[in-house]
Every structure is written in C-alpha cells, then in structure tokens.
Design an enzyme around this catalytic site. Structure first.
Site, PDB file in Angstrom:
ATOM      1  N   LYS A 297     -16.427  -7.972  32.891  1.00  0.00           N
ATOM      2  CA  LYS A 297     -16.999  -8.033  30.907  1.00  0.00           C
ATOM      3  C   LYS A 297     -16.651  -6.406  30.536  1.00  0.00           C
ATOM      4  CE  LYS A 297     -20.686 -10.119  27.523  1.00  0.00           C
ATOM      5  NZ  LYS A 297     -22.144 -10.393  27.616  1.00  0.00           N
TER       6      LYS A 297
ATOM      7  N   SER B 282     -22.065 -14.024  24.814  1.00  0.00           N
ATOM      8  CA  SER B 282     -21.027 -13.915  24.895  1.00  0.00           C
ATOM      9  C   SER B 282     -20.100 -13.254  25.699  1.00  0.00           C
ATOM     10  CB  SER B 282     -21.904 -11.963  24.124  1.00  0.00           C
ATOM     11  OG  SER B 282     -22.352 -12.010  25.066  1.00  0.00           O
TER      12      SER B 282
ATOM     13  N   SER C 108     -26.025 -15.517  27.600  1.00  0.00           N
ATOM     14  CA  SER C 108     -24.528 -14.883  27.503  1.00  0.00           C
ATOM     15  C   SER C 108     -23.606 -15.327  28.606  1.00  0.00           C
ATOM     16  CB  SER C 108     -24.769 -13.639  27.369  1.00  0.00           C
ATOM     17  OG  SER C 108     -24.057 -13.888  25.799  1.00  0.00           O
TER      18      SER C 108
HETATM   19  N1  GLN Z   1     -26.466 -15.607  21.616  1.00  0.00           N
HETATM   20  C1  GLN Z   1     -27.618 -14.771  22.208  1.00  0.00           C
HETATM   21  C2  GLN Z   1     -27.457 -13.523  21.089  1.00  0.00           C
HETATM   22  O1  GLN Z   1     -26.437 -13.409  20.001  1.00  0.00           O
HETATM   23  C3  GLN Z   1     -27.612 -14.261  23.618  1.00  0.00           C
HETATM   24  C4  GLN Z   1     -26.462 -12.406  23.942  1.00  0.00           C
HETATM   25  C5  GLN Z   1     -26.803 -12.295  25.021  1.00  0.00           C
HETATM   26  O2  GLN Z   1     -27.386 -13.043  26.318  1.00  0.00           O
HETATM   27  N2  GLN Z   1     -25.935 -11.453  24.991  1.00  0.00           N
HETATM   28  O3  GLN Z   1     -28.399 -13.267  21.221  1.00  0.00           O
END
Ligand code: GLN
Length: 478
Positions: free
Chosen positions: A78, A153, A177
């Site tokens: 990532k 994400s 995420s």
């Molecule tokens: N969807 C969650 C957010 O927007 C999780 C993001 C993540 O785990 N990096 O914060």
C-alpha cells in the site's frame, strides 16, 4: 515454460512450483508485472523498477538452498507504507513527488525473508475512506464488477490480490481498511492487534489505531506474513514485546476447542438480508460440527462509530500538521510569506475528505469542546474495550459480518460522507479496543458479489482467528 496460472496463487503452491522447477521467482514476478501492465482496475500507483533484480537474487538463494518459506514470493505494498528509494504518495497529491528515505520495519522484515516487491498500491488519501474514491490518483475498480468500489482505504491492495496482480499485498487498517476491502473483493484481510506489528514507516493516520496487515488469498498466507512481520521494534515504542505465537505451525491445533460467540448487536436490522442469511448458514454448520457457539452481547456497539469519528479526526489533525510543503511535498511560489505558503500548499495538496477531518479534529480538540467531544469519545472507547474484555472471558472468537452491505456502486456514496462512515459500523470496534480481526470470504450474494465474515479475538490472540478461519476456509466450501 507454459504460461503461469496466476489464479489465486498462495505461498505453499508457489514454493512447491519453485522446488519442482515449474517456474522461477523471476518468471513469476515477470508474469505479475505483465498482468499489472494490462490492469484496468487502477490498483497500482507505481511499480518497483528493481522487482526482477530482487527476484533473481531470490532465485539464487532458492538454488543454493538458503531460502525460507517467503523467499521469492512477490508482494504489493500500500502506498502509505515506505520503501526506501521508492515513491510513496499515500494517495495524496501533497506527496506526489515524495521518495521514501527509509523502509518501514514491516517491509524490511518481509524483504529480509526474501519477498519481492512488485510495486505500490492505490489507496484513499492518507487511508481516509471506505471506497478508495478519495485517492488523488483516481478510484480503484472492484475486479468482481468494475462498476463497484473495491472498498477502502486499502482498495488497491485488495483489488490487486483479487485481480491476480499480486498473490499478497500489504495494507493498513485503522477502522476496517483491510477487512472491509477484503470483504468487498473476496480476499482475506487481516488487522493485527494494536502493537503486534511495528508502525514505523507507515504514514500515521490515527497513531492509536493504525496497524499494518496483509491481504491474501488464504488464511494460511495471512499467518505466514504476520509471522514474519510481528514483534517488537525499537523504532516504535507502541510495538509489543509479547511473544509471537507459531501461527503457521499451530493452524490445525485444537480448533474444535475454540468457543465461539455471536454478538447480537452485529446482526441488527441494518444488516443486508443476504449477508445475514449467508452467515447464519455457516454458523449452523459450525454448530452441527460440534463447535460450542453462543449468543453474546457487546452493549456499547452502537456508540463505536461516533467515538471513532471523533478520535480519528482529532489524531488526523495533529498527524497531518507535518505536511507543510517544506520538509515533504510540493513547494510552490517562493515569493509567498510563510502563512500564505502553508495555506497554498495545504489547500492545493489535500483532498476534500482530508480537509474535512483536519477541520473536525481541530474543532474537537479546541478549548471548550475538548471535554464535550474528544474526552467523551475516549471514555466511550474505554467502555467498548471493556465490553470486549468481558466477552472474551466467555468465548475465544466472535463471528460477525464484516460489512452491512456488499460492494456498492462507484459514485454512489462519494458525496455523502455520513453514508460512507456508516459502512464502517462493524469494523471500527476492533481498532478502538486494540484487538485483532480478520475478514474471510464465505459466500456470494445474488449479484455474484463476495460476502465477508469477520472473526474477532482478544489482543494478541491472532492464532485463534487463524485457526477458525482456516477451518472455515477449508471445511465449509463456498
Ligand atoms: N473507513 C475508515 C475511515 O475512513 C477506515 C479507514 C482505515 O482503516 N484506514 O476512517
């Protein structure tokens, strides 16, 4: 050599092929790079120019019998995780030209084990998002249906594994995420316990919640990767010295002894009916197979999302203060005053979701509001942690849905932050409590979209979610 079948490859299969001389790491790496060139999901932001050189070195080790179980296995990373000398944008325009000056400990450990880096995957800007539509490098498409989001994400990492662009990818999980894109793309997504994996070299989003974890085709692969990454790192004071269990070796040990809990708050009216039915079917089979399963309660579940979306912006507003365009990222007009400079760099460099969270975070931390919002959220966090501690006195693993729906359409929620936040309802609890969790694919809905099952266990109890996950993956065929 005939064309390599990259369909759902896993570590054991690849190692077997290396040993049998079916293909080399170099040939395998080249096959993935060729696939990435033709990719139409936008899963990658950049490619590692040295991938084939790294693969050749792995082949040398394999030939001279210096190889371990991960030697020569390709992996995608990532773009929020640093690899020295390679571009690292974090999905943000503000780091468009940033080249990492050091390597994240988790990646360094995988490299030491001989893994070959394919490139860097697309993600929501600084990991804020649920659909990978908040990337400055364009949205990622779900390989199962290109009109749908891959989740986020770590959407690029999940899509890369699902589209056979990499057998394994690393992501980060702050509120779901890795698990949520895992569920949307039909792959395994792991969030290790807080402190299990060093965060050194992972761009900080929410330092008290972030963890690096893998996206894989199998539970065993997730166990292999965690085995190699886990452990104390003196560069990260929050990494734990707790003993790392033998995740891979113990995978088949005493599975039936695991006591399973079904938290009733997770099977509520907001859960999509097909997901509910699919999970209930699997739970019924596990009951028949002799597992001890009972309903449990996590009474503060409803407050998780609200607490999460106060704690996260608060830490984001502080963590992202470092992007001033001087040390990292774009510098523009040299005639600007310092104030003008900050304003220009940050208003041009950050996207809407990041700005929204910085503003919200600055607000909840400000005098007069701190007690009303931030402090309250931290108190709720303690209650949620306590809920899990109580439940894990009675059971070893919880089974829940990963997401309230299967993958939604690209564009459907991107302008409605609240509805995107709601997609995290089942995943944020694990981060708030610091426990471990994974999502594994267990079924498809009527539109042929993957359905994920979430397994949760107490802090540093990863061995238990791997054991049950591996059992479900192998015994409860989809
Ligand atoms: N969807 C969650 C957010 O927007 C999780 C993001 C993540 O785990 N990096 O914060």
């Amino acid at each position: 050599m005939s064309k390599i079948d990259l369909q759902k490859l896993n570590i054991d299969k690849i190692q077997q092929a290396f040993r049998a001389g079916d293909f080399s790491s170099e040939e395998l790496t080249k096959a993935y790079l060729d696939n990435i060139k033709q990719d139409d999901t936008n899963s990658f932001i950049s490619i590692n120019d040295n991938a084939l050189i790294e693969a050749k070195e792995a082949d040398r080790k394999i030939k001279s019998k210096e190889a371990g179980s991960l030697t020569g296995i390709p992996i995608a990373i990532k773009d929020i995780i640093l690899v020295k000398g390679q571009r690292a944008t974090g999905g943000s325009k503000i780091l468009e030209n940033y080249q990492a000056t050091y390597t994240a400990t988790a990646v360094a450990k995988l490299r030491e084990a001989g893994m070959v880096i394919l490139g860097k995957t697309n993600c929501d800007e600084f990991a804020m998002g649920t659909s990978t539509e908040h990337s400055a490098y364009g949205p990622v498409k779900n390989p199962h249906d290109k009109t749908k989001v891959p989740g986020g994400s770590s959407g690029g990492s999940a899509a890369a594994v699902a589209a056979n662009l990499a057998p394994i990818a690393l992501g980060t999980d702050t509120g779901g995420s890795n698990r949520q894109p895992g569920a949307f793309c039909g792959v395994v997504g792991l969030k290790p316990s807080y402190g299990r994996v060093s965060r050194y070299g992972s761009m900080a989003m929410t330092s008290s919640l972030d963890q690096i974890g893998p996206l894989t085709n199998t539970i065993k692969d997730a166990a292999y990767i965690l085995q190699a990454m886990a452990g104390f790192d003196k560069q990260d004071a929050t990494s734990s010295t707790a003993k790392v269990a033998d995740y891979v070796g113990d995978l088949d040990k005493d599975v039936k002894k695991l006591r399973i809990g079904i938290p009733k708050e997770y099977f509520n009216e907001n859960l999509n009916k097909e997901i509910k039915q699919a999970l209930e079917e699997k739970i019924a089979i596990l009951t028949k197979e002799g597992f001890e399963i009972k309903e449990v309660s996590l009474p503060h579940t409803d407050y998780g999302l609200a607490a999460y979306y106060l704690i996260v912006p608060a830490e984001v507003s502080s963590n992202l203060a470092r992007y001033d365009g001087i040390l990292y990222g774009a510098c523009t007009d040299k005639s600007l005053t310092l104030d003008e400079w900050y304003k220009t760099v940050r208003s041009q460099g950050f996207g809407a979701e990041v700005k929204r969270r910085i503003m919200l975070g600055t607000f909840v931390l400000s005098a007069g509001y701190y007690d009303a919002y931030y402090k309250k959220a931290q108190q709720v966090r303690t209650l949620i942690k306590h809920d899990f501690e109580q439940v894990f006195k009675e059971v070893d693993v919880l089974i829940t849905p990963t997401t309230p729906t299967t993958a939604f359409a690209l564009g459907e929620k991107v302008d409605d932050p609240l509805s995107l936040y709601l997609a995290d309802v089942f995943t944020v609890g694990a981060n708030i409590a610091g426990i471990c969790g994974l999502s594994l694919p267990v079924a498809k809905d009527s539109n042929n979209l993957p359905i994920g099952m979430q397994l949760l266990a107490g802090q540093f109890q990863e061995a238990n979610i791997f054991k049950l996950g591996n059992y479900i993956e192998n015994k409860l065929k989809k």
